[in-house]
Write a protein that holds these residues in place. Structure first.
Motif, mmCIF file in Angstrom:
data_model
loop_
_atom_site.group_PDB
_atom_site.id
_atom_site.type_symbol
_atom_site.label_atom_id
_atom_site.label_comp_id
_atom_site.label_asym_id
_atom_site.label_seq_id
_atom_site.Cartn_x
_atom_site.Cartn_y
_atom_site.Cartn_z
ATOM 1 N N GLY A 187 24.328 6.766 10.969
ATOM 2 C CA GLY A 187 22.859 5.936 11.185
ATOM 3 C C GLY A 187 22.213 6.716 12.499
ATOM 4 O O GLY A 187 23.077 7.515 13.256
ATOM 5 N N ILE A 188 20.861 6.746 12.087
ATOM 6 C CA ILE A 188 20.256 7.338 13.201
ATOM 7 C C ILE A 188 19.270 7.304 13.217
ATOM 8 O O ILE A 188 18.872 5.431 13.021
ATOM 9 C CB ILE A 188 19.554 8.856 12.219
ATOM 10 N N ASP A 189 18.485 7.129 14.693
ATOM 11 C CA ASP A 189 17.079 6.561 14.641
ATOM 12 C C ASP A 189 16.586 7.928 14.840
ATOM 13 O O ASP A 189 16.806 8.805 15.272
ATOM 14 C CB ASP A 189 17.211 6.008 15.593
ATOM 15 N N ALA A 190 14.991 7.266 15.346
ATOM 16 C CA ALA A 190 14.042 8.309 15.807
ATOM 17 C C ALA A 190 13.262 8.261 16.895
ATOM 18 O O ALA A 190 12.160 7.266 17.324
ATOM 19 C CB ALA A 190 12.988 8.550 14.544
ATOM 20 N N CYS A 191 13.425 8.896 17.993
ATOM 21 C CA CYS A 191 13.047 8.614 19.241
ATOM 22 C C CYS A 191 11.656 8.832 19.843
ATOM 23 O O CYS A 191 11.249 9.875 18.595
ATOM 24 C CB CYS A 191 14.303 8.467 20.411
ATOM 25 N N GLY A 192 11.023 7.567 20.159
ATOM 26 C CA GLY A 192 9.564 7.941 20.764
ATOM 27 C C GLY A 192 9.276 6.430 20.002
ATOM 28 O O GLY A 192 9.390 5.870 19.229
ATOM 29 N N ARG A 193 7.459 6.446 20.433
ATOM 30 C CA ARG A 193 6.796 5.627 20.802
ATOM 31 C C ARG A 193 6.089 5.397 19.230
ATOM 32 O O ARG A 193 6.190 6.811 17.998
ATOM 33 C CB ARG A 193 5.056 5.194 20.871
ATOM 34 N N LEU A 194 5.985 4.342 17.671
ATOM 35 C CA LEU A 194 5.243 4.488 16.826
ATOM 36 C C LEU A 194 4.675 5.785 16.406
ATOM 37 O O LEU A 194 5.013 6.423 15.513
ATOM 38 C CB LEU A 194 5.347 3.570 15.922
ATOM 39 N N ASP A 195 3.812 5.144 17.112
ATOM 40 C CA ASP A 195 2.787 6.631 16.351
ATOM 41 C C ASP A 195 3.009 8.475 17.125
ATOM 42 O O ASP A 195 2.143 9.516 16.932
ATOM 43 C CB ASP A 195 1.643 6.232 17.409
ATOM 44 N N ASP A 196 3.713 8.568 17.553
ATOM 45 C CA ASP A 196 4.984 10.158 18.595
ATOM 46 C C ASP A 196 5.706 10.173 17.314
ATOM 47 O O ASP A 196 5.914 11.494 17.337
ATOM 48 C CB ASP A 196 4.778 9.550 19.378
ATOM 49 N N VAL A 197 6.419 9.734 16.231
ATOM 50 C CA VAL A 197 6.749 9.902 16.163
ATOM 51 C C VAL A 197 6.701 10.748 14.502
ATOM 52 O O VAL A 197 6.206 9.340 13.054
ATOM 53 C CB VAL A 197 8.357 8.959 15.398
ATOM 54 N N PRO A 198 7.237 11.320 14.011
ATOM 55 C CA PRO A 198 6.622 12.226 12.224
ATOM 56 C C PRO A 198 7.091 11.160 11.695
ATOM 57 O O PRO A 198 7.744 11.115 11.330
ATOM 58 C CB PRO A 198 6.883 13.522 12.796
#
Length: 116
Positions: free
Chosen positions: A5-16
């Motif tokens: 599993g992976i994630d994309a750290c950051g606020r929803l509007d900051d993650v590409p």
């Protein structure tokens, strides 16, 4: 057992968007692909496991993994479950009497900060 599993750290509007697409491809489609490939060889049940943020959105992500920006790492007081304790809980859930299924189970320490 395979876990990925992976994630994309950051606020929803900051993650590409491409990063979010990759999260969905690995965590959802990857899990489905592994289960589908294994089905012909299985004689029993399939158990999938996710982190608690997979069930509850946490603004600006939650720290879990090594090798990432310091702000996305568990703090020194983080209390995470040991893998063998989670496995024992899964074995307990699977060991219920016939007709008594545990279809969903949240296993987390009492101090888990990503779960209410």
């Amino acid at each position: 057992m395979i876990a990925a599993g992976i994630d994309a750290c950051g606020r929803l509007d900051d993650v590409p968007a491409a990063d979010w697409d990759r999260v969905i491809k690995v965590n959802l489609l990857g899990t489905a692909a592994v289960v589908r490939a294994a089905l012909p060889y299985l004689d029993g049940r399939v158990v999938t496991v996710a982190s608690t943020p997979g069930l509850r959105a946490v603004s600006d992500a939650t720290a879990f993994f090594d090798g990432r920006d310091e702000r996305y790492r568990p703090g020194p007081d983080a209390r995470l479950n040991q893998p063998e304790d989670v496995a024992a809980t899964i074995v307990f859930a699977l060991g219920q009497p016939p007709g008594c299924e545990i279809g969903e189970l949240v296993v987390c320490p009492a101090t888990e900060t990503s779960w209410p």
